[in-house]
Enzyme design. Structure first.
Site, PDB file in Angstrom:
ATOM      1  N   GLU A 242       4.623   9.063  -3.533  1.00  0.00           N
ATOM      2  CA  GLU A 242       3.234   8.623  -3.326  1.00  0.00           C
ATOM      3  C   GLU A 242       2.317   9.839  -3.311  1.00  0.00           C
ATOM      4  O   GLU A 242       2.564  10.821  -2.601  1.00  0.00           O
ATOM      5  CB  GLU A 242       3.143   7.847  -2.004  1.00  0.00           C
ATOM      6  CG  GLU A 242       1.731   7.446  -1.648  1.00  0.00           C
ATOM      7  CD  GLU A 242       1.678   6.385  -0.556  1.00  0.00           C
ATOM      8  OE1 GLU A 242       2.597   5.548  -0.466  1.00  0.00           O
ATOM      9  OE2 GLU A 242       0.711   6.406   0.211  1.00  0.00           O
TER      10      GLU A 242
ATOM     11  N   ASP B  84      -0.381   1.412  -3.890  1.00  0.00           N
ATOM     12  CA  ASP B  84      -0.405   1.460  -2.421  1.00  0.00           C
ATOM     13  C   ASP B  84      -1.762   2.049  -2.025  1.00  0.00           C
ATOM     14  O   ASP B  84      -1.860   3.197  -1.587  1.00  0.00           O
ATOM     15  CB  ASP B  84       0.756   2.309  -1.906  1.00  0.00           C
ATOM     16  CG  ASP B  84       0.903   2.200  -0.397  1.00  0.00           C
ATOM     17  OD1 ASP B  84       0.076   1.511   0.220  1.00  0.00           O
ATOM     18  OD2 ASP B  84       1.847   2.792   0.155  1.00  0.00           O
TER      19      ASP B  84
ATOM     20  N   ASP C 120      -5.181   6.605   1.439  1.00  0.00           N
ATOM     21  CA  ASP C 120      -4.725   5.545   0.513  1.00  0.00           C
ATOM     22  C   ASP C 120      -5.853   5.020  -0.380  1.00  0.00           C
ATOM     23  O   ASP C 120      -6.091   3.808  -0.459  1.00  0.00           O
ATOM     24  CB  ASP C 120      -4.129   4.366   1.296  1.00  0.00           C
ATOM     25  CG  ASP C 120      -2.731   4.657   1.815  1.00  0.00           C
ATOM     26  OD1 ASP C 120      -2.074   5.549   1.265  1.00  0.00           O
ATOM     27  OD2 ASP C 120      -2.310   3.973   2.771  1.00  0.00           O
TER      28      ASP C 120
ATOM     29  N   HIS D 258       5.954  -5.931   2.459  1.00  0.00           N
ATOM     30  CA  HIS D 258       6.797  -5.784   3.647  1.00  0.00           C
ATOM     31  C   HIS D 258       7.059  -7.200   4.166  1.00  0.00           C
ATOM     32  O   HIS D 258       6.186  -8.070   4.073  1.00  0.00           O
ATOM     33  CB  HIS D 258       6.091  -5.066   4.790  1.00  0.00           C
ATOM     34  CG  HIS D 258       5.660  -3.659   4.544  1.00  0.00           C
ATOM     35  ND1 HIS D 258       4.497  -3.343   3.904  1.00  0.00           N
ATOM     36  CD2 HIS D 258       6.231  -2.477   4.908  1.00  0.00           C
ATOM     37  CE1 HIS D 258       4.364  -2.017   3.866  1.00  0.00           C
ATOM     38  NE2 HIS D 258       5.395  -1.473   4.470  1.00  0.00           N
TER      39      HIS D 258
ATOM     40  N   ASP E 259       4.241  -8.480   6.250  1.00  0.00           N
ATOM     41  CA  ASP E 259       2.940  -8.735   5.598  1.00  0.00           C
ATOM     42  C   ASP E 259       2.881 -10.158   5.098  1.00  0.00           C
ATOM     43  O   ASP E 259       1.841 -10.805   5.173  1.00  0.00           O
ATOM     44  CB  ASP E 259       2.733  -7.925   4.303  1.00  0.00           C
ATOM     45  CG  ASP E 259       2.933  -6.458   4.464  1.00  0.00           C
ATOM     46  OD1 ASP E 259       2.553  -5.948   5.510  1.00  0.00           O
ATOM     47  OD2 ASP E 259       3.465  -5.854   3.515  1.00  0.00           O
TER      48      ASP E 259
ATOM     49  N   GLU F 243      10.864   6.713   0.406  1.00  0.00           N
ATOM     50  CA  GLU F 243       9.485   7.152   0.142  1.00  0.00           C
ATOM     51  C   GLU F 243       9.160   8.331   1.051  1.00  0.00           C
ATOM     52  O   GLU F 243       8.931   8.144   2.251  1.00  0.00           O
ATOM     53  CB  GLU F 243       8.542   5.970   0.390  1.00  0.00           C
ATOM     54  CG  GLU F 243       7.107   6.283   0.043  1.00  0.00           C
ATOM     55  CD  GLU F 243       6.213   5.057   0.200  1.00  0.00           C
ATOM     56  OE1 GLU F 243       6.628   3.940  -0.172  1.00  0.00           O
ATOM     57  OE2 GLU F 243       5.098   5.227   0.720  1.00  0.00           O
TER      58      GLU F 243
ATOM     59  N   HIS G  67       1.000  11.123   0.035  1.00  0.00           N
ATOM     60  CA  HIS G  67       2.064  11.734   0.843  1.00  0.00           C
ATOM     61  C   HIS G  67       2.376  13.141   0.333  1.00  0.00           C
ATOM     62  O   HIS G  67       2.635  14.054   1.119  1.00  0.00           O
ATOM     63  CB  HIS G  67       3.324  10.874   0.809  1.00  0.00           C
ATOM     64  CG  HIS G  67       3.137   9.511   1.401  1.00  0.00           C
ATOM     65  ND1 HIS G  67       4.136   8.559   1.424  1.00  0.00           N
ATOM     66  CD2 HIS G  67       2.059   8.926   1.991  1.00  0.00           C
ATOM     67  CE1 HIS G  67       3.687   7.460   2.006  1.00  0.00           C
ATOM     68  NE2 HIS G  67       2.423   7.657   2.347  1.00  0.00           N
TER      69      HIS G  67
ATOM     70  N   ASP H 150      -3.832   9.983   5.661  1.00  0.00           N
ATOM     71  CA  ASP H 150      -3.387   9.158   4.543  1.00  0.00           C
ATOM     72  C   ASP H 150      -4.464   8.107   4.253  1.00  0.00           C
ATOM     73  O   ASP H 150      -4.413   6.999   4.777  1.00  0.00           O
ATOM     74  CB  ASP H 150      -2.067   8.500   4.978  1.00  0.00           C
ATOM     75  CG  ASP H 150      -1.255   7.958   3.835  1.00  0.00           C
ATOM     76  OD1 ASP H 150      -1.562   8.289   2.674  1.00  0.00           O
ATOM     77  OD2 ASP H 150      -0.293   7.212   4.104  1.00  0.00           O
TER      78      ASP H 150
ATOM     79  N   ASP I 123       4.103   5.213  -5.717  1.00  0.00           N
ATOM     80  CA  ASP I 123       3.025   4.544  -5.009  1.00  0.00           C
ATOM     81  C   ASP I 123       1.750   5.249  -5.453  1.00  0.00           C
ATOM     82  O   ASP I 123       1.498   6.411  -5.114  1.00  0.00           O
ATOM     83  CB  ASP I 123       3.221   4.612  -3.492  1.00  0.00           C
ATOM     84  CG  ASP I 123       4.025   3.423  -2.976  1.00  0.00           C
ATOM     85  OD1 ASP I 123       4.583   2.694  -3.819  1.00  0.00           O
ATOM     86  OD2 ASP I 123       4.086   3.227  -1.746  1.00  0.00           O
TER      87      ASP I 123
END
Ligand code: XUL
Ligand code: CO
Length: 439
Positions: free
Chosen positions: A267, A338, A308, A100, A103, A231, A270, A306, A295
């Protein structure tokens, strides 16, 4: 300078290796279905979790030890971090990375300052890409952290916030293009709502579509040809995210005439939140020609958010790779991690263990999927299951040559439908287990 002096370049040593800093399954040059694993998997490492994740959670601050950080939000620190990131990408033999805008570079006091910061860090990213050969899978804009986006970005009730988001995405696409990014991603961030008492959903969706059309126009102007990827995610941060799952996204894209320019970045976590399996989401997108990228992560079935996590479950990676191969591979997409290390895994070396474990799990999943496909072990069964559609009345229906009246006549003459045959789900689950045993 090296940030990971004790860590060598991670090499393939084969399934019998006990070396935790070696690949057991990911062998970049090995051919699977005629393509190297490197090109089939197109692994990508994310900047946000791996280099900006601190291990903080709602109950406490970060735990992660990151000795290369000087604790400031300066451009200098961001540039040093970028070089450390490329050391990790290279040591893991990852061909791609993703970020991003916020980031990689600090947000400034104004949009102009933020853009300048991003340009300064992008100079280093470009230099590191050229030096190492690591490429940018995709860029994206963070349109959700800054408080200005409290009501969303493209779907904000505040027109100025829409304008700010447009300017920010314009810049993010330009930087992605400058760095040779192969895709550009839109995850909805706060594009959704908590309560319809205060929300004009129709207006918000119209605005979102306008925003995407502006992005298409700008990409054309600057010559960015990579696909845009949406996404899907059903909730978090809002209760109702507009891009809730593959089907909702495709309906939106079709309704607003955006389908030619967008694919989906799916993802696993998700999909789980949407009440689907990843395999479902991939196949749903794939059958409509909209499977763009993934992802790669996993959720926790006992936790409803989430999380991750890095995926290490061979059943999951097999199902993911089976579906990706079925739809012809990832094209410009990739297997993008991700995923974040747990708060308790606070040492830099954990970043390596996490990626190695998941890269191996996807590599093994790829090999199992290819073996299943080589033997036609599932597809053959599916083809037989639908054989009634290949000839006779089935073929007539599929060809559009039969209507209700024809089918009534056919069935009045025949009297009863042919007998059904078993779906054999349990047998097929055991067949998949056999392939897991063998490899
Ligand atoms: C959020 C998420 C994002 C996107 C990029 O759940 O997955 O990190 O991948 O914005
Ligand atoms: Co994601």
């Amino acid at each position: 300078m090296t940030a990971f002096p004790e860590i060598p370049r991670i090499e393939y040593e084969g399934p019998d290796s006990d070396n935790p800093l070696a690949f057991r399954w990911y062998n970049p040059d090995e051919l699977v279905e005629g393509k190297s694993m490197r090109d089939q998997l197109r692994f990508s490492i994310v900047y946000w979790h791996t280099f900006r994740g601190t291990g903080s959670d709602p109950f406490g601050p970060g735990t992660a030890l990151r000795p290369w950080e000087d604790g400031t939000d300066s451009v200098d620190n961001a540039c040093r971090r970028a070089r450390v990131a490329f050391e990790l990408f290279e040591k893991l033999q990852a061909p791609f990375y993703a970020f991003h805008d916020r980031d990689v570079a600090p947000e400034g006091a104004s949009l102009r300052e933020s853009n300048d910061n991003l340009d300064a860090v992008a100079d280093v990213l470009l230099e590191e890409q050229k030096r190492s050969g690591v490429k940018l899978l995709w860029g994206t804009a963070n349109l959700f952290s800054n408080p200005r986006f409290m009501h969303g970005a493209a779907t904000s009730c505040n027109a100025d916030v829409f304008a700010y988001a447009a300017a920010q995405v314009k810049k993010a696409i330009e930087v992605t293009h400058r760095l040779g990014g192969e895709n550009y991603v839109f995850w909805g961030g706060r594009e959704g709502y908590q309560n319809l008492y205060n929300t004009d959903m129709k207006r918000e969706l119209d605005h979102l579509a306008k925003f995407f059309h502006m992005a298409i126009d700008h990409a054309k102007q600057i010559g960015f040809t990579g696909p845009f990827l949406i996404e899907p995610k059903p909730k978090e941060p809002t209760k109702h995210q507009y891009d809730s799952d593959a089907a909702a996204c495709l309906n939106f894209l079709r309704q607003y005439d955006l389908l030619d320019h967008f694919k989906l970045n799916l993802e696993t976590n998700h999909a789980t939140l949407a009440g689907h399996t990843m395999m479902h989401e991939l196949d749903y997108a794939g059958i409509q020609g909209a499977l763009g990228s993934i992802d790669a992560n996993t959720g926790d079935l006992l936790l409803g958010w989430d999380t991750d996590q890095f995926a290490t479950d061979y059943y999951l990676t097999t199902q993911v790779m089976l579906t990706i191969l079925k739809h012809g591979g990832l094209a410009s997409g990739g297997v993008n991690f991700d995923a974040k290390v747990r708060r308790e895994s606070f040492e830099p070396i954990d970043l390596f263990y996490a990626h190695i474990g998941s890269m191996d799990a996807f590599a093994k999943g790829l090999k199992i999927a290819a073996a299943i496909r080589a033997d036609n072990a599932l597809d053959g069964f599916i083809a037989r299951r639908y054989a009634s559609w290949d000839t006779g009345v089935g073929a007539e229906i599929e060809a559009g040559r039969a209507g209700f009246a024809d089918l009534e006549k056919y069935m009045l003459e025949k009297g009863e439908a042919d007998a059904n045959v078993s779906g054999r789900q349990e047998r097929l689950e055991a067949v998949v287990n056999r392939y897991l045993d063998r490899l």
